[in-house]
Design a protein around this motif. Structure first.
Motif, short mmCIF file in Angstrom:
data_model
loop_
_atom_site.label_atom_id
_atom_site.label_comp_id
_atom_site.label_asym_id
_atom_site.label_seq_id
_atom_site.Cartn_x
_atom_site.Cartn_y
_atom_site.Cartn_z
N GLU A 1 4.08 33.20 17.78
CA GLU A 1 4.91 34.37 18.03
C GLU A 1 5.57 34.31 19.40
O GLU A 1 6.74 34.65 19.56
CB GLU A 1 4.06 35.65 17.90
N ALA A 2 4.84 33.85 20.41
CA ALA A 2 5.41 33.73 21.75
C ALA A 2 6.56 32.73 21.77
O ALA A 2 7.61 32.98 22.39
CB ALA A 2 4.33 33.33 22.75
N VAL A 3 6.39 31.63 21.06
CA VAL A 3 7.45 30.61 21.00
C VAL A 3 8.67 31.15 20.26
O VAL A 3 9.80 31.01 20.73
CB VAL A 3 6.92 29.31 20.34
N THR A 4 8.46 31.76 19.09
CA THR A 4 9.60 32.24 18.31
C THR A 4 10.33 33.37 19.04
O THR A 4 11.56 33.43 19.01
CB THR A 4 9.17 32.71 16.91
N ALA B 1 17.88 39.93 19.98
CA ALA B 1 17.24 40.58 21.12
C ALA B 1 16.19 41.62 20.71
O ALA B 1 15.37 42.02 21.54
CB ALA B 1 18.29 41.24 22.01
N VAL B 2 16.20 42.05 19.47
CA VAL B 2 15.23 43.06 19.04
C VAL B 2 13.80 42.51 19.07
O VAL B 2 12.86 43.22 19.45
CB VAL B 2 15.59 43.62 17.64
N ALA B 3 13.61 41.25 18.72
CA ALA B 3 12.26 40.66 18.72
C ALA B 3 11.63 40.69 20.12
O ALA B 3 10.51 41.19 20.28
CB ALA B 3 12.28 39.24 18.16
N LEU C 1 7.67 47.21 10.19
CA LEU C 1 7.56 46.01 9.34
C LEU C 1 8.25 46.24 8.00
O LEU C 1 8.98 45.37 7.51
CB LEU C 1 6.08 45.68 9.07
N THR C 2 8.03 47.40 7.43
CA THR C 2 8.65 47.74 6.15
C THR C 2 10.17 47.75 6.28
O THR C 2 10.88 47.16 5.46
CB THR C 2 8.14 49.11 5.64
N PHE C 3 10.67 48.42 7.32
CA PHE C 3 12.11 48.52 7.52
C PHE C 3 12.74 47.13 7.68
O PHE C 3 13.73 46.80 7.01
CB PHE C 3 12.43 49.37 8.76
N PHE C 4 12.16 46.30 8.55
CA PHE C 4 12.76 44.98 8.79
C PHE C 4 12.53 44.03 7.62
O PHE C 4 13.30 43.10 7.43
CB PHE C 4 12.29 44.41 10.12
N GLY C 5 11.49 44.26 6.83
CA GLY C 5 11.32 43.50 5.59
C GLY C 5 12.44 43.81 4.61
O GLY C 5 13.03 42.90 4.00
N ILE C 6 12.76 45.09 4.48
CA ILE C 6 13.87 45.49 3.61
C ILE C 6 15.20 44.97 4.17
O ILE C 6 16.06 44.50 3.42
CB ILE C 6 13.90 47.03 3.44
N LEU C 7 15.37 45.04 5.50
CA LEU C 7 16.59 44.53 6.12
C LEU C 7 16.75 43.03 5.86
O LEU C 7 17.85 42.55 5.59
CB LEU C 7 16.60 44.81 7.61
N PHE D 1 12.64 36.87 13.01
CA PHE D 1 12.12 36.89 14.37
C PHE D 1 11.45 38.23 14.68
O PHE D 1 10.40 38.29 15.31
CB PHE D 1 13.24 36.63 15.40
N ILE D 2 12.07 39.32 14.23
CA ILE D 2 11.54 40.66 14.48
C ILE D 2 10.21 40.86 13.76
O ILE D 2 9.26 41.39 14.35
CB ILE D 2 12.57 41.73 14.06
N LEU D 3 10.13 40.43 12.51
CA LEU D 3 8.88 40.58 11.75
C LEU D 3 7.74 39.83 12.43
O LEU D 3 6.62 40.35 12.54
CB LEU D 3 9.07 40.10 10.31
N ILE D 4 8.02 38.63 12.91
CA ILE D 4 6.99 37.85 13.61
C ILE D 4 6.57 38.58 14.88
O ILE D 4 5.37 38.67 15.20
CB ILE D 4 7.50 36.43 13.91
N ALA D 5 7.54 39.12 15.63
CA ALA D 5 7.23 39.83 16.87
C ALA D 5 6.39 41.08 16.61
O ALA D 5 5.44 41.37 17.35
CB ALA D 5 8.51 40.19 17.61
N ILE D 6 6.73 41.83 15.57
CA ILE D 6 5.97 43.04 15.24
C ILE D 6 4.54 42.68 14.85
O ILE D 6 3.58 43.33 15.30
CB ILE D 6 6.66 43.85 14.12
N LEU D 7 4.40 41.65 14.02
CA LEU D 7 3.05 41.21 13.65
C LEU D 7 2.26 40.78 14.89
O LEU D 7 1.07 41.08 15.00
CB LEU D 7 3.12 40.07 12.63
N GLY D 8 2.93 40.12 15.82
CA GLY D 8 2.28 39.74 17.07
C GLY D 8 1.81 40.95 17.85
O GLY D 8 0.69 40.96 18.39
#
Length: 166
Positions: free
Chosen positions: A8-11, A62-64, A99-105, A141-148
């Motif tokens: 996650e830090a790398v991505t 930039a959101v991530a 997560l749900t929102f960005f999954g749908i996006l 990228f955002i989903l990975i950052a949120i999970l992190g």
């Protein structure tokens, strides 16, 4: 989990550098557009389109890092007013909703990108799908950052943001 947090830090770092790159491109081309239009009286037909496209990519990338640093709009005041465990639960609920929102996006962005492949950008002979691809790519990228963020919160028991520069 440590391996995922390193990933996650790398991505997120890649997303941040990409956002910076696209912002520099947009800034340079906007300056070029203004110069050609108002100094030389010969407006560029292509630079405005690329500037707009680069801004779209910059925002979605930039959101991530914004999630990772905790600079997205938060319900922090409500979380701090609640008992710690309830505030923590509210944090996890809000992150799950994100997560749900960005999954749908991601899903809808992918579908939109596929639909616009035959269309061309104005003044350029490239597919507008390259611009629309910012939605699913940024969403990944955002989903990975949120999970992190969620993993860090579960490990530490706090909702402190990570340092994006790491």
């Amino acid at each position: 989990m440590k391996l995922f947090l390193k990933f996650e830090a790398v991505t997120t770092g890649i997303a941040l550098r990409g956002a910076i790159m696209f912002l520099l491109i947009a800034t340079g081309l906007a300056l070029y557009q203004v110069t050609t239009r108002f100094v030389f009286g010969q407006p560029s037909t292509w630079s405005e389109v690329i500037t707009r496209s680069a801004m779209i990519w910059s925002v979605f990338l930039a959101v991530a890092p914004a999630f990772r640093e905790g600079t997205m709009i938060a319900v922090e005041i409500v979380q701090k007013m609640l008992p710690p465990r309830l505030g923590f639960a509210l944090y996890l609920v809000s992150m799950t909703m994100s997560l749900t929102f960005f999954g749908i996006l991601f899903w809808q962005g992918w579908a939109m990108t596929e639909r616009v492949v035959p269309q061309k950008l104005a003044a350029l002979e490239i597919s507008i799908a390259w611009v629309y691809a910012a939605l699913p790519v940024g969403s990944i990228f955002i989903l990975i950052a949120i999970l992190g963020c969620m993993v860090r919160a579960m490990e530490t028991g706090t909702i402190e943001p990570a340092d994006v520069s790491r």
